[in-house]
Design an enzyme around this catalytic site. Sequence first.
Site, PDB file in Angstrom:
ATOM      1  N   ASP A 314       0.835  -1.189   0.000  1.00  0.00           N
ATOM      2  CA  ASP A 314       0.000   0.000   0.000  1.00  0.00           C
ATOM      3  C   ASP A 314       0.878   1.250   0.000  1.00  0.00           C
ATOM      4  O   ASP A 314       1.850   1.333   0.758  1.00  0.00           O
ATOM      5  CB  ASP A 314      -0.892  -0.034   1.246  1.00  0.00           C
ATOM      6  CG  ASP A 314      -1.780   1.183   1.376  1.00  0.00           C
ATOM      7  OD1 ASP A 314      -2.662   1.358   0.524  1.00  0.00           O
ATOM      8  OD2 ASP A 314      -1.587   1.953   2.335  1.00  0.00           O
ATOM      9  N   GLU A 350       1.715  -0.375  -5.119  1.00  0.00           N
ATOM     10  CA  GLU A 350       0.823   0.737  -5.423  1.00  0.00           C
ATOM     11  C   GLU A 350       1.769   1.941  -5.535  1.00  0.00           C
ATOM     12  O   GLU A 350       2.206   2.486  -4.517  1.00  0.00           O
ATOM     13  CB  GLU A 350      -0.201   0.951  -4.306  1.00  0.00           C
ATOM     14  CG  GLU A 350      -1.178   2.061  -4.626  1.00  0.00           C
ATOM     15  CD  GLU A 350      -2.175   2.324  -3.499  1.00  0.00           C
ATOM     16  OE1 GLU A 350      -3.356   2.565  -3.797  1.00  0.00           O
ATOM     17  OE2 GLU A 350      -1.761   2.301  -2.314  1.00  0.00           O
TER      18      GLU A 350
END
Length: 651
Positions: A314, A350
């Site tokens: 993330d 990401e």
Amino acid sequence: MNTHHAFPYPLGATLTRDGCNFSVHHTSASPVSLIIFNDDGTYCEYPFTAEYASIKYTFIDGITENTAYGFKIIQDQEALLLLDPYAKALKNTPHYQVPYTAEQSWTLAQSVVVDDQFDWQGTANPMIPRAETILLETHVKGFTLLNPEVNKDVRGSYLGLADAACIAHLKQQGITTVQLLPVAACMHEPHLLEMDMVNYWGYNPISFMAPDPRYAKTDAVRELKTAIRELHKNNIEVVLDVVYNHTAEGGNGGTTFNLKGLDQDYYLHHNGNYTNYTGCGNTLDITHQPSLNLVMDTLRYWVEHYHIDGFRFDLAATLGRKYDQFNPNNAFFKAVAQDPILRKVKLIAEPWDIGPNGYQVGQFPDGWNECSDKFRDTAKSFWRGEQNYLKSIATRLMGSRDLVSASRWPHKLPVNYISYHDGFTLQDLVSYKERHNYANGEENRDGHGDNRSDNYGVEGPTSNPRIIALREKQKRNMMTTLLFSFGIPHLLAADNCSHTQQGNNNAYCQDSDISWVNWTLNKEAQEFKAWLSEMIQARQTHMVPIINAFSGSNRTKQKVEWYTPEGNYMTHSDWHGAESLCLHLNIYNGEKELLIIINQSNVPTRFELPKPKKYSRWSLICDTQDTRTSTKQFIFDYSLSPLSIAIFNAE
């Protein structure tokens, strides 16, 4: 207490046959001591007997598995219990009444001593090649909670993933890799606790390697390992979504759960304040050696003791930061690249955060696959009918080589997706023009405003057969584009069942039927599920050999040809204002040929089909005008309906 057996590494609680070693990195001014809890809730306090390079450690005789412990410091003249940053399990499900108090810490911050031994029954990791990988992103609880085929005793739990009905669904759909939303223990944000809500997605970690007790029946550690083992037995990988960019302690004035009380330098600071490149109050400082060690140690633990096949990071740009600058050659990336354990697993980034220079798509080092928001946005805009996207959709079909050269495939194949946990589901993407997030308690102000969606005449559910048919075709258009592009397809588990979140594009706090996958399928949803399964198999059969041939050193021998519908080679001027094209992919030896034709216009378009290089005719794989795949054969031409895509294989 036996000081002769104490050792500084590894950090955390390490069980031996004689007792347990406890080790913690600690540099704060407040002294730290070890608390060992008895079964009746009483406890004993022990000093750390040795120190090495800011690591305090001690060995306690007679400690056994499941013993609860914590670290005590004095903060604001109160005894505060800290959760071990290296905790392998938690005694209690993290929760507290706002505001967090020292008294509450003595319940919340209890870590548990774990015996790492587990019977893997000789099961090996599947080791799925990247070109063959089909990612399915899902939530542990939401995936099985409402599935009537899953044993009711394990629905919504780790063991639900291992249920025969769940595994049968994954295999029937052709899923190779399950990507789980965060399972590391999460602490809900104070504003959610005040509204009696939770961080359902789990993107607010309180511990990096203790599985969240929310999804366990009795023992989170053994039950998660059991689920992974059973998935591996069925040749299905498990990738974990991990959050190393921030922790649940928040920014200035936030709570102290562990890192803040042990060493303030775990976090980035700017002029005395916590740097917030994540939107969550703080940013972990990976240039600080103990922070880097914490990340690396916990990643290795997941691989070595849970047999995890990979990670999705993330806000991964944060991991490459030194304040305002991103560096793909920083210590973290170098550490992973040389690590004999981590360099073997899938690494998905990401590739952005919200800080300065935070958008880093295409900039991650070799061995990292990056989520492509370019693919998502282009595919949505193109199929919604926006003009001048033909050249862009062609670039995305060919693997976004404007960002990553094919010379770095397959280890740098982009992760392509239409829908993710954040944003609209596929069903909502064709059912809503606007977000409907009122259930989140923020008056519909939260969530992304750039959805690139359409409702085709009615906002939300409708009984209009024309609108329903168009919505279903648009779902097929986007999934066909996803599956027959160069890259690793990422699907949302809810989309296989045509699940709607009722227009909510930010369901992070919705532990409700908004998020839980609805397994009661109407006729259209059943047809789409069957069609998608066939299309995933078609990709494995027809597209994977093409990707392999176009990857690495052999790529220069392969041929790519672009045609107008009239059968002429596309010229520079043809790309401007055009609404249709034909893509011919040919492996140099003629053993595999693929043809993709696209019609974005609102009228039928007749395509003159190019002649296959070796075979006599084209066999239709799919036409998104139809709900079924096909084996019909064509030689000269093909009429493609408005707003459709068709795929052919040469035979």
